[in-house]
Motif scaffolding. Sequence first.
Motif, PDB file in Angstrom:
ATOM      1  N   ASP A  57       3.953  -6.423  -3.270  1.00 42.32           N
ATOM      2  CA  ASP A  57       2.723  -6.470  -3.934  1.00 42.32           C
ATOM      3  C   ASP A  57       1.658  -6.305  -2.746  1.00 42.32           C
ATOM      4  O   ASP A  57       1.652  -7.033  -1.860  1.00 42.32           O
ATOM      5  N   HIS A  58       0.585  -5.590  -3.156  1.00 40.99           N
ATOM      6  CA  HIS A  58      -0.562  -5.065  -2.472  1.00 40.99           C
ATOM      7  C   HIS A  58      -1.870  -5.295  -3.016  1.00 40.99           C
ATOM      8  O   HIS A  58      -2.010  -4.715  -4.188  1.00 40.99           O
ATOM      9  N   ASP A  59      -2.563  -6.286  -2.457  1.00 43.27           N
ATOM     10  CA  ASP A  59      -3.985  -6.307  -3.166  1.00 43.27           C
ATOM     11  C   ASP A  59      -4.860  -5.131  -2.759  1.00 43.27           C
ATOM     12  O   ASP A  59      -4.710  -4.728  -1.703  1.00 43.27           O
TER      13      ASP A  59
ATOM     14  N   LEU B 182       3.417   2.914   1.040  1.00 45.50           N
ATOM     15  CA  LEU B 182       3.149   1.471   1.054  1.00 45.50           C
ATOM     16  C   LEU B 182       4.703   0.904   0.963  1.00 45.50           C
ATOM     17  O   LEU B 182       5.401   1.460   0.508  1.00 45.50           O
TER      18      LEU B 182
ATOM     19  N   THR C 120      -3.706  -4.838  -8.358  1.00 42.39           N
ATOM     20  CA  THR C 120      -2.604  -5.080  -7.511  1.00 42.39           C
ATOM     21  C   THR C 120      -1.549  -3.851  -7.620  1.00 42.39           C
ATOM     22  O   THR C 120      -1.293  -3.431  -8.735  1.00 42.39           O
TER      23      THR C 120
ATOM     24  N   VAL D 250      -6.430  -0.683   0.070  1.00 40.83           N
ATOM     25  CA  VAL D 250      -5.544  -1.795   0.092  1.00 40.83           C
ATOM     26  C   VAL D 250      -6.678  -2.903   0.882  1.00 40.83           C
ATOM     27  O   VAL D 250      -7.179  -2.381   1.862  1.00 40.83           O
TER      28      VAL D 250
ATOM     29  N   LYS E 107      -3.963  -2.798   5.214  1.00 39.99           N
ATOM     30  CA  LYS E 107      -5.285  -3.077   4.878  1.00 39.99           C
ATOM     31  C   LYS E 107      -6.077  -1.790   5.291  1.00 39.99           C
ATOM     32  O   LYS E 107      -6.096  -1.227   6.531  1.00 39.99           O
TER      33      LYS E 107
ATOM     34  N   GLY F 242      -3.369  -7.585   4.500  1.00 32.42           N
ATOM     35  CA  GLY F 242      -1.981  -7.143   5.089  1.00 32.42           C
ATOM     36  C   GLY F 242      -1.942  -5.962   5.934  1.00 32.42           C
ATOM     37  O   GLY F 242      -2.992  -5.476   6.294  1.00 32.42           O
TER      38      GLY F 242
END
Length: 79
Positions: free
Chosen positions: A10-12, A6, A65, A35, A41, A38
């Motif tokens: 920050d990645h949800d 990645l 996160t 993920v 995803k 973004g």
Amino acid sequence: MTEALLPDGDHDAFVIDVHDATEEGRRTQRLELTVIAGEAKGSVVAVLVDSPLGDQMDLIGMPATITVRNGEPSVTIDR
């Protein structure tokens, strides 16, 4: 450690699996996360954490996160 790289930021995500382990005498956890937003995803990412973040069964399905700095991921469980 990640299986899918990645970009920094920050990645949800949410937790899809957790594996408790012991490495060199200390407890660790390997979290597999998906993920959810973004460009990444749908990517599944595995992150090894030095200190367990909670009970395996309680963590599955939790929002999280993934923070990547200088290529190194960390995970925060969003409770």
